[in-house]
Design a protein around this motif. Sequence first.
Motif, PDB file in Angstrom:
ATOM      1  N   ALA A 131       1.857  14.274   9.584  1.00  0.00           N
ATOM      2  CA  ALA A 131       1.586  14.069   8.160  1.00  0.00           C
ATOM      3  C   ALA A 131       1.790  12.606   7.774  1.00  0.00           C
ATOM      4  N   MET A 132       2.884  12.012   8.232  1.00  0.00           N
ATOM      5  CA  MET A 132       3.134  10.593   7.917  1.00  0.00           C
ATOM      6  C   MET A 132       1.959   9.742   8.381  1.00  0.00           C
ATOM      7  N   GLY A 133       1.495   9.966   9.598  1.00  0.00           N
ATOM      8  CA  GLY A 133       0.375   9.195  10.132  1.00  0.00           C
ATOM      9  C   GLY A 133      -0.883   9.367   9.308  1.00  0.00           C
ATOM     10  N   LEU A 134      -1.158  10.596   8.896  1.00  0.00           N
ATOM     11  CA  LEU A 134      -2.343  10.869   8.080  1.00  0.00           C
ATOM     12  C   LEU A 134      -2.251  10.145   6.736  1.00  0.00           C
ATOM     13  N   TYR A 135      -1.133  10.307   6.043  1.00  0.00           N
ATOM     14  CA  TYR A 135      -0.997   9.681   4.722  1.00  0.00           C
ATOM     15  C   TYR A 135      -1.110   8.161   4.821  1.00  0.00           C
ATOM     16  N   LEU A 136      -0.420   7.571   5.781  1.00  0.00           N
ATOM     17  CA  LEU A 136      -0.453   6.113   5.911  1.00  0.00           C
ATOM     18  C   LEU A 136      -1.860   5.629   6.265  1.00  0.00           C
ATOM     19  N   SER A 137      -2.568   6.367   7.102  1.00  0.00           N
ATOM     20  CA  SER A 137      -3.930   5.964   7.476  1.00  0.00           C
ATOM     21  C   SER A 137      -4.899   6.060   6.306  1.00  0.00           C
ATOM     22  N   GLU A 138      -4.557   6.831   5.288  1.00  0.00           N
ATOM     23  CA  GLU A 138      -5.407   6.991   4.110  1.00  0.00           C
ATOM     24  C   GLU A 138      -4.968   6.104   2.945  1.00  0.00           C
ATOM     25  N   GLY A 139      -4.088   5.139   3.228  1.00  0.00           N
ATOM     26  CA  GLY A 139      -3.730   4.154   2.214  1.00  0.00           C
ATOM     27  C   GLY A 139      -2.485   4.433   1.400  1.00  0.00           C
ATOM     28  N   TRP A 140      -1.805   5.536   1.673  1.00  0.00           N
ATOM     29  CA  TRP A 140      -0.552   5.804   0.980  1.00  0.00           C
ATOM     30  C   TRP A 140       0.478   4.785   1.456  1.00  0.00           C
ATOM     31  N   VAL A 141       1.370   4.376   0.571  1.00  0.00           N
ATOM     32  CA  VAL A 141       2.358   3.344   0.866  1.00  0.00           C
ATOM     33  C   VAL A 141       3.746   3.971   0.884  1.00  0.00           C
ATOM     34  N   ASP A 142       4.471   3.728   1.961  1.00  0.00           N
ATOM     35  CA  ASP A 142       5.841   4.206   2.109  1.00  0.00           C
ATOM     36  C   ASP A 142       6.753   3.308   1.278  1.00  0.00           C
ATOM     37  N   SER A 143       7.521   3.901   0.370  1.00  0.00           N
ATOM     38  CA  SER A 143       8.408   3.129  -0.499  1.00  0.00           C
ATOM     39  C   SER A 143       9.604   2.562   0.257  1.00  0.00           C
ATOM     40  N   GLY A 144       9.835   3.073   1.474  1.00  0.00           N
ATOM     41  CA  GLY A 144      11.000   2.640   2.233  1.00  0.00           C
ATOM     42  C   GLY A 144      12.252   3.409   1.875  1.00  0.00           C
ATOM     43  N   THR A 145      12.143   4.304   0.911  1.00  0.00           N
ATOM     44  CA  THR A 145      13.305   5.059   0.457  1.00  0.00           C
ATOM     45  C   THR A 145      13.317   6.435   1.110  1.00  0.00           C
TER      46      THR A 145
END
Length: 161
Positions: A131-145
């Motif tokens: 899921a993390m890989g999918l979201y990040l590949s679609e432009g979602w940004v991890d807040s780091g939190t």
Amino acid sequence: MPTRLVDHDLLDEEQRQQLSELQILPEQKRWSGDIAGALHTLTSAPCPGIKGFALLDDERPVAFLLLKRPPFLPPWADEKAATLHALQVDSRQQGRGYGRACLRALPAASRAVWPRVRQLMLSVDSDNLAAMGLYLSEGWVDSGTAYRGRVGYERRLSLKI
């Protein structure tokens, strides 16, 4: 693949029945729940702050998700955002790009029901690498939190729309 993300309210009776029959892999249920729980959230007390969407392929539901707005936002969300919950792709249909199709159609779908929303947010278990890989590949940004969720540590991701 002729897919479209459709408001749950616009599904016909046959599509609602088909949607209720989506199957989720046991190892994925710990993150997204199952379709019965998601539909219960949506239909038990209908309100304008929770919307459900089905991804249709040739008019048959293959995936489902929930969007929430105040007063139903989780504590980690920005009050001006809509949050994504319970993204589920039928286990018999996985690997065909339906999760990606949901994410790509989501900004337009959210603007259609809540025109003032300019940001989508979600929380994903840091151990859910697919899921993390999918979201990040679609432009979602991890807040780091990261924070302690019900299963493990969760990451907050956002997408400007």
